[in-house]
Design an enzyme around this catalytic site. Sequence first.
Site, PDB file in Angstrom:
ATOM      1  N   VAL A  11       0.824  -1.214   0.000  1.00  0.00           N
ATOM      2  CA  VAL A  11       0.000   0.000   0.000  1.00  0.00           C
ATOM      3  C   VAL A  11       0.857   1.264   0.000  1.00  0.00           C
ATOM      4  O   VAL A  11       0.653   2.170  -0.810  1.00  0.00           O
ATOM      5  CB  VAL A  11      -0.959  -0.012   1.213  1.00  0.00           C
ATOM      6  CG1 VAL A  11      -1.564   1.360   1.457  1.00  0.00           C
ATOM      7  CG2 VAL A  11      -2.073  -1.014   0.962  1.00  0.00           C
ATOM      8  N   LYS A  35      14.621  -3.459   2.178  1.00  0.00           N
ATOM      9  CA  LYS A  35      13.607  -2.945   1.247  1.00  0.00           C
ATOM     10  C   LYS A  35      14.044  -1.599   0.676  1.00  0.00           C
ATOM     11  O   LYS A  35      13.967  -1.352  -0.532  1.00  0.00           O
ATOM     12  CB  LYS A  35      12.290  -2.768   2.036  1.00  0.00           C
ATOM     13  CG  LYS A  35      11.073  -3.204   1.283  1.00  0.00           C
ATOM     14  CD  LYS A  35       9.847  -3.190   2.179  1.00  0.00           C
ATOM     15  CE  LYS A  35       9.167  -4.536   2.136  1.00  0.00           C
ATOM     16  NZ  LYS A  35       7.886  -4.607   2.770  1.00  0.00           N
ATOM     17  N   THR A 122      -5.421  -0.379   7.490  1.00  0.00           N
ATOM     18  CA  THR A 122      -6.761  -0.787   7.903  1.00  0.00           C
ATOM     19  C   THR A 122      -6.740  -0.986   9.416  1.00  0.00           C
ATOM     20  O   THR A 122      -6.037  -1.864   9.917  1.00  0.00           O
ATOM     21  CB  THR A 122      -7.148  -2.093   7.183  1.00  0.00           C
ATOM     22  OG1 THR A 122      -7.078  -1.860   5.779  1.00  0.00           O
ATOM     23  CG2 THR A 122      -8.536  -2.553   7.579  1.00  0.00           C
ATOM     24  N   GLU A 151      -7.642   2.584   2.495  1.00  0.00           N
ATOM     25  CA  GLU A 151      -7.225   2.325   1.107  1.00  0.00           C
ATOM     26  C   GLU A 151      -8.000   1.132   0.550  1.00  0.00           C
ATOM     27  O   GLU A 151      -8.158   0.134   1.227  1.00  0.00           O
ATOM     28  CB  GLU A 151      -5.712   2.063   1.084  1.00  0.00           C
ATOM     29  CG  GLU A 151      -5.153   1.824  -0.299  1.00  0.00           C
ATOM     30  CD  GLU A 151      -5.581   2.903  -1.282  1.00  0.00           C
ATOM     31  OE1 GLU A 151      -5.357   4.096  -1.023  1.00  0.00           O
ATOM     32  OE2 GLU A 151      -6.175   2.558  -2.314  1.00  0.00           O
ATOM     33  N   PHE A 152      -8.423   1.271  -0.698  1.00  0.00           N
ATOM     34  CA  PHE A 152      -9.237   0.210  -1.303  1.00  0.00           C
ATOM     35  C   PHE A 152      -8.562  -0.463  -2.496  1.00  0.00           C
ATOM     36  O   PHE A 152      -9.186  -1.242  -3.200  1.00  0.00           O
ATOM     37  CB  PHE A 152     -10.595   0.776  -1.737  1.00  0.00           C
ATOM     38  CG  PHE A 152     -11.375   1.371  -0.598  1.00  0.00           C
ATOM     39  CD1 PHE A 152     -12.067   0.564   0.289  1.00  0.00           C
ATOM     40  CD2 PHE A 152     -11.390   2.746  -0.392  1.00  0.00           C
ATOM     41  CE1 PHE A 152     -12.771   1.111   1.356  1.00  0.00           C
ATOM     42  CE2 PHE A 152     -12.091   3.302   0.671  1.00  0.00           C
ATOM     43  CZ  PHE A 152     -12.781   2.473   1.550  1.00  0.00           C
ATOM     44  N   ARG A 154      -6.503  -2.878  -4.997  1.00  0.00           N
ATOM     45  CA  ARG A 154      -6.331  -4.340  -5.061  1.00  0.00           C
ATOM     46  C   ARG A 154      -4.944  -4.650  -5.595  1.00  0.00           C
ATOM     47  O   ARG A 154      -4.524  -4.045  -6.598  1.00  0.00           O
ATOM     48  CB  ARG A 154      -7.337  -4.964  -6.037  1.00  0.00           C
ATOM     49  CG  ARG A 154      -8.778  -4.860  -5.644  1.00  0.00           C
ATOM     50  CD  ARG A 154      -9.653  -5.117  -6.856  1.00  0.00           C
ATOM     51  NE  ARG A 154      -9.342  -4.169  -7.932  1.00  0.00           N
ATOM     52  CZ  ARG A 154      -9.737  -4.291  -9.198  1.00  0.00           C
ATOM     53  NH1 ARG A 154     -10.448  -5.322  -9.569  1.00  0.00           N
ATOM     54  NH2 ARG A 154      -9.421  -3.392 -10.103  1.00  0.00           N
ATOM     55  N   ASN A 211     -14.873  -4.779   3.174  1.00  0.00           N
ATOM     56  CA  ASN A 211     -14.191  -6.070   2.993  1.00  0.00           C
ATOM     57  C   ASN A 211     -15.048  -7.237   3.466  1.00  0.00           C
ATOM     58  O   ASN A 211     -15.068  -8.297   2.840  1.00  0.00           O
ATOM     59  CB  ASN A 211     -12.847  -6.064   3.726  1.00  0.00           C
ATOM     60  CG  ASN A 211     -11.739  -5.480   2.851  1.00  0.00           C
ATOM     61  OD1 ASN A 211     -11.969  -5.129   1.696  1.00  0.00           O
ATOM     62  ND2 ASN A 211     -10.545  -5.377   3.390  1.00  0.00           N
ATOM     63  N   CYS A 263      -5.820  -9.279   3.188  1.00  0.00           N
ATOM     64  CA  CYS A 263      -6.852  -8.402   3.761  1.00  0.00           C
ATOM     65  C   CYS A 263      -8.087  -9.136   4.280  1.00  0.00           C
ATOM     66  O   CYS A 263      -8.393  -9.060   5.463  1.00  0.00           O
ATOM     67  CB  CYS A 263      -7.271  -7.362   2.730  1.00  0.00           C
ATOM     68  SG  CYS A 263      -5.946  -6.198   2.382  1.00  0.00           S
ATOM     69  N   ARG A 331       0.263 -14.217   1.513  1.00  0.00           N
ATOM     70  CA  ARG A 331      -0.362 -14.172   2.841  1.00  0.00           C
ATOM     71  C   ARG A 331      -1.757 -14.798   2.800  1.00  0.00           C
ATOM     72  O   ARG A 331      -2.603 -14.408   2.008  1.00  0.00           O
ATOM     73  CB  ARG A 331      -0.433 -12.717   3.330  1.00  0.00           C
ATOM     74  CG  ARG A 331       0.933 -12.182   3.730  1.00  0.00           C
ATOM     75  CD  ARG A 331       0.881 -10.744   4.171  1.00  0.00           C
ATOM     76  NE  ARG A 331       0.790  -9.816   3.047  1.00  0.00           N
ATOM     77  CZ  ARG A 331       0.830  -8.477   3.172  1.00  0.00           C
ATOM     78  NH1 ARG A 331       0.937  -7.935   4.357  1.00  0.00           N
ATOM     79  NH2 ARG A 331       0.760  -7.698   2.104  1.00  0.00           N
TER      80      ARG A 331
END
Length: 433
Positions: A11, A35, A122, A151-152, A154, A211, A263, A331
């Site tokens: 995200v 990272k 979230t 945040e939505f 995908r 969700n 999620c 995940r």
Amino acid sequence: MRITMIGSGYVGLVSGTCFADFGHDVVCVDKDQGKIERLLAGKMPIYEPGLEDLVARNVQAGRLRFTTDLKEGVKDADAVFIAVGTPSRRGDGHADLSYVYAAAKEIGEAISGYTVIVTKSTVPVGTGDEVERIIGEAAPDADFGVVSNPEFLREGAAIDDFKRPDRIVIGSEDERATDVMRQVYRPLYLNAAPILVTRRRTAELIKYAGNAFLATKITFINEIADLCEKVGADVKDVSRGIGLDNRIGSKFLHAGPGYGGSCFPKDTLALLKTSQDYDAPQRIVEAVVAVNENRKRAMGRKIVHAMGDDVRGKTVAVLGLTFKPNTDDMRDSPAIAVIQTLQDAGATVKAYDPEGMEQAEKLLGDVVYCKGPYEAIEGADALAIVTEWDQFRALDFDRVKSLLKTPVLIDLRNIYTPDEIAAAGFQYTSIGR
Ligand SMILES: NC(=O)c1ccc[n+]([C@@H]2O[C@H](COP(=O)([O-])OP(=O)(O)OC[C@H]3O[C@@H](n4cnc5c(N)ncnc54)[C@H](O)[C@@H]3O)[C@@H](O)[C@H]2O)c1
């Protein structure tokens, strides 16, 4: 606007890069040094289509930077986004907010000048209140506002989703903060993306309710698929038949091995915890969680059944490991439970996934990872398609048949039709048909 993103994962990295692409000055912070080193070297720490080019373009334009130094990132920012992980807490399924609270404390120690703190992770209802308290405690004189901005996006379509969202939700009861958020999202507002300003707690709940609803839709069609198998109906036609009704809509009506990913599983569990804490049971979501959990291993048993109820000493080729195509995210992927069920029953699993094998190796031992689909299929007693990557949609069935010991195909995503596979000489098992 000067924007800082705390957390540069699926995200944070996508959102930060897209904000830079809108023309904002963005710093992406992560405490994972590896990272940040990869990003500084121009390499992506995650697989997301289109991301590498977009990052390169914005780094080159001088609008996007990466650092492990949170203080450096926060001190001059107009808006600081918290986009760290909120996994399920071990033991009780509540959202683990330790990363969010740690980030809030560090922000409090670095903040200067009026700053809007934006929770993009979230988080359960009331987390914004606690973030506000933590920052206020760390910096009693600081001038700041705390807003919720769920945040939505995908995974797999993240850039497009971020740039062309169905809506932007801003939970804010502070006008100054709301104004800053409107400026942050101004480029999208010009694209006519609806901005919904709500109370902070409402925004936090919108994310979970959204969700949970989508998880319910998937689980609903999965149970209808089970019924289709018993009564001789075809779930693909049922999906189409109900999905064409505008009140229902066709999305999230594809029967499969159960929902997974980073999620839905954790967010449905966290919603249940909140509902218990506030004594407002969510019985539909409780049923969804239970049904979905059971389904994943049931899919493993479905493969065993298709192989004559005995897989001891046999080999299954599994194509697709990630929870959906176009991501490397493993995940809570249904493939994990499916493979474990096969192994528990005594089978050997050979597997191939275009992007997920690096992560899969950390979660699933004793799997023979292969370089391509046909290498996985060679010498196996059956082929199971678990994730619908495009490259599995047009397999060469003459070749598949010649490589398999027995022509058995289990298609957990219904990407083929029973007639074409039967014509190719396979024993075919799919979902709800
Ligand atoms: N992945 C999705 O598709 C998606 C979609 C919508 C919302 N969300 C939510 O967004 C949040 C982030 O999810 P994600 O998938 O990007 O997680 P992620 O695990 O990919 O990324 C989180 C990053 O935050 C970093 N981090 C943690 N604490 C930090 C700190 N104090 N300072 C700096 N960096 C820190 C971690 O090192 C990690 O790189 C979660 O709450 C998730 O539920 C995810």
